[in-house]
Design an enzyme around this catalytic site. Structure first.
Site, PDB file in Angstrom:
ATOM      1  N   LYS A  20      -4.377  14.839  21.067  1.00 17.27           N
ATOM      2  CA  LYS A  20      -5.310  15.830  20.686  1.00 17.27           C
ATOM      3  C   LYS A  20      -6.008  16.516  22.082  1.00 17.27           C
ATOM      4  O   LYS A  20      -5.169  17.339  22.482  1.00 17.27           O
ATOM      5  CB  LYS A  20      -6.340  15.484  19.640  1.00 17.27           C
ATOM      6  CG  LYS A  20      -5.752  14.908  18.303  1.00 17.27           C
ATOM      7  CD  LYS A  20      -6.489  14.966  17.209  1.00 17.27           C
ATOM      8  CE  LYS A  20      -5.910  14.730  15.776  1.00 17.27           C
ATOM      9  NZ  LYS A  20      -5.710  13.465  15.079  1.00 17.27           N
ATOM     10  N   ASP A  68      -7.032   3.401  19.349  1.00 18.42           N
ATOM     11  CA  ASP A  68      -6.444   4.523  18.875  1.00 18.42           C
ATOM     12  C   ASP A  68      -7.455   5.741  19.423  1.00 18.42           C
ATOM     13  O   ASP A  68      -8.495   6.035  18.454  1.00 18.42           O
ATOM     14  CB  ASP A  68      -6.018   4.699  17.598  1.00 18.42           C
ATOM     15  CG  ASP A  68      -5.237   6.022  17.411  1.00 18.42           C
ATOM     16  OD1 ASP A  68      -5.323   6.989  18.417  1.00 18.42           O
ATOM     17  OD2 ASP A  68      -4.946   6.154  16.229  1.00 18.42           O
ATOM     18  N   TYR A  74      -6.611   6.260  10.246  1.00 17.93           N
ATOM     19  CA  TYR A  74      -5.448   7.046  10.581  1.00 17.93           C
ATOM     20  C   TYR A  74      -4.765   6.859  11.961  1.00 17.93           C
ATOM     21  O   TYR A  74      -5.478   6.987  12.707  1.00 17.93           O
ATOM     22  CB  TYR A  74      -5.598   8.294  10.048  1.00 17.93           C
ATOM     23  CG  TYR A  74      -4.453   8.893  10.196  1.00 17.93           C
ATOM     24  CD1 TYR A  74      -3.265   8.676   9.212  1.00 17.93           C
ATOM     25  CD2 TYR A  74      -4.279  10.183  10.778  1.00 17.93           C
ATOM     26  CE1 TYR A  74      -2.195   9.581   9.270  1.00 17.93           C
ATOM     27  CE2 TYR A  74      -2.933  10.903  11.202  1.00 17.93           C
ATOM     28  CZ  TYR A  74      -1.971  10.641  10.185  1.00 17.93           C
ATOM     29  OH  TYR A  74      -0.807  11.498  10.095  1.00 17.93           O
TER      30      TYR A  74
HETATM   31  C1  LIG Z   1      -4.475  13.056  14.465  1.00 15.21           C
HETATM   32  C2  LIG Z   1      -4.520  11.271  14.871  1.00 15.21           C
HETATM   33  C3  LIG Z   1      -3.216  10.691  15.088  1.00 15.21           C
HETATM   34  C4  LIG Z   1      -1.993  11.320  14.952  1.00 15.21           C
HETATM   35  O1  LIG Z   1      -1.747  12.403  16.113  1.00 15.21           O
HETATM   36  P1  LIG Z   1      -0.609  13.323  15.618  1.00 15.21           P
HETATM   37  O2  LIG Z   1      -0.654  14.291  16.784  1.00 15.21           O
HETATM   38  O3  LIG Z   1      -1.215  14.201  14.385  1.00 15.21           O
HETATM   39  O4  LIG Z   1       0.714  12.969  15.167  1.00 15.21           O
HETATM   40  C5  LIG Z   1      -3.302   9.339  15.399  1.00 15.21           C
HETATM   41  N1  LIG Z   1      -4.567   8.790  15.487  1.00 15.21           N
HETATM   42  C6  LIG Z   1      -5.740   9.404  15.147  1.00 15.21           C
HETATM   43  C7  LIG Z   1      -6.935   8.384  15.208  1.00 15.21           C
HETATM   44  C8  LIG Z   1      -5.612  10.642  15.095  1.00 15.21           C
HETATM   45  O5  LIG Z   1      -6.770  11.239  14.667  1.00 15.21           O
END
Ligand SMILES: *Cc1c(COP(=O)(O)O)cnc(C)c1O
Length: 421
Positions: free
Chosen positions: A261, A233, A138
């Site tokens: 995060k 990511d 994701y």
């Molecule tokens: C949570 C997440 C996102 C998206 O971040 P948001 O702050 O919710 O937009 C993107 N990549 C990864 C791996 C994530 O866990």
């Protein structure tokens, strides 16, 4: 009328992010009033040991004193200027010092925005349109990333949400996690057209799935050979696995990195960064446009900075000790109950899959018995332990969790597993 029922009248599904609605486990979400340390407190006064930690950001637990105090200081000076501040420079320097791949960094306001911008940059830099992502990873909800593999006779990939143009989905190619051959095949079929590979270096959005020994390095080599960029990511793994994230942990340095995060210490922050030569393609230095009214917001920068300042090497040694204590407790419980569920863990993140055998791919993860997970989830919740309301998420240990919390959690884990066996 209860809060959830009333919220549903004003907010779609009563929530501002879908997984919070408990759709995959059933029942009604707990409304939170406050948090402190390892605990959250619901509006009805009930107390929970929290292993969601706002889906990862709270590596020091809830309402950490040092972070709150820095936010308060910043707050008194004003909440936003739309002009540069020294706090942005300080956080940028900190990120550059900590994350090996990052020479320059741009702050944004969410992980979604970070990834969306990094993809645009990779496309602008390579002058190519196609991207490769992995099924089960994701990367936020931007259009290019809400795409799934077309099944069976379908040649093209499919938008995974209405509203994503089919024409755009065609540019997103889907490979299988931990399967380098599936990536090589896409590069063969799309020679010279792929801008980048984006990957969660440790997958944290299909439960927790670890990369094989050769996977990340293999991706790097493919990108180098094909003139494509590798994007890690690290929105979850950044500052979670080590001060420099998964790239430092595994010693594989991507061209670009996205963060979120933990970076914001609980305030809305994302960032993307990488090699200077690539980052200087971004406006106003270069032609690739990206902007934000609240980007680099002083409260968010203050929280992020206070958060990262506490992340010394020794911090991770302590956190690992606690985490391993909990993970070992879980493994022992399964053994003594004669249960052979797959359990993946790395440092302070983990996931127990309700299926036997190893889980090394999205297909493996899908073997999980999600009904069983829902029973487990509710059993834990009733006994005061807050886990993610979905099988396909990580649980997180923070430095605020005490050994008393962990012992209670291990004991409860045993009881609940036994009751649903
Ligand atoms: C949570 C997440 C996102 C998206 O971040 P948001 O702050 O919710 O937009 C993107 N990549 C990864 C791996 C994530 O866990």
């Amino acid at each position: 009328m209860n809060i959830f029922e009333e919220s549903k009248k004003y907010i779609p599904g009563g929530v501002n992010s879908p997984v919070r609605a408990f759709g995959s486990v059933g029942g009604e979400p707990v409304f939170i009033e406050r948090g402190k340390g390892s605990k959250i407190y619901a509006v009805d006064g009930k107390e929970y040991i929290d292993y969601v930690c706002s889906w990862g950001p709270l590596i020091h637990g809830h309402a950490d004193d040092a972070i709150i105090s820095e936010i308060e200081k910043a707050l008194k000076n004003g909440t936003t200027f739309g002009a540069p501040t020294k706090l942005e420079l300080e956080l940028a320097k900190k990120v550059v010092n900590m994350v090996p791949s990052i020479d320059m960094v741009r702050m944004v306001s969410s992980g979604t925005e970070a990834v969306m911008s990094a993809i645009r940059l990779a496309r602008g830099y390579t002058k190519r349109d196609k991207i490769v992502k992995f099924e089960g990873c994701y990367h936020g909800h931007s259009d290019s990333l809400l795409v799934k593999a077309g099944s069976g006779a379908l040649t093209f990939n499919q938008p995974s949400s209405p509203g994503v143009p089919f024409d755009l989905a065609k540019y997103t190619l889907i490979a299988d996690y931990n399967d380098l051959e599936s990536v090589k095949r896409l590069f063969l079929e799309n020679k010279g057209e792929i801008a980048c590979i984006i990957v969660e270096p440790v997958a944290g959005n299909m439960g927790v799935v670890l990369p094989t020994d050769v996977f990340l390095q293999g991706l790097k080599e493919i990108c180098e050979n094909e003139g494509s960029l590798l994007i890690f990511d690290e929105v979850i793994t950044g500052f979670r696995l080590s001060p420099g994230g998964a790239q430092e942990y595994y010693g594989v340095i991507p061209h670009l990195t996205t963060l979120g995060k933990i970076l914001g210490g609980g305030l809305p922050v994302g960032a993307y960064g990488g090699k200077r030569e690539i980052m200087e393609m971004i406006s106003p230095v270069g032609p690739v446009y990206q902007a934000g009214t609240l980007s680099g917001n002083p409260l968010a920068m203050a929280a992020g900075l206070a958060n990262l300042k506490k992340l010394e090497k020794s911090f991770y040694i302590e956190l690992r000790k606690k985490s391993e204590y909990l993970w070992n407790g879980f493994r022992e419980n399964c053994k003594s109950l004669g249960i052979d569920y797959a359990f993946n863990s790395i440092e302070s993140m983990a996931c127990m899959f309700f299926c036997s055998g190893n889980v090394n791919s999205f297909k493996d993860a899908l073997r999980s018995d999600t009904k069983k997970y829902a029973q487990f989830f509710h059993g834990m919740l009733e006994r005061g332990i807050n886990l993610a309301p979905s099988q396909f998420e990580a649980m997180f240990v923070s430095s605020a969790h005490s050994y008393e919390d962990l012992d209670y959690t291990i004991k409860t884990h045993y009881e609940v597993l036994k009751s649903i066996k």
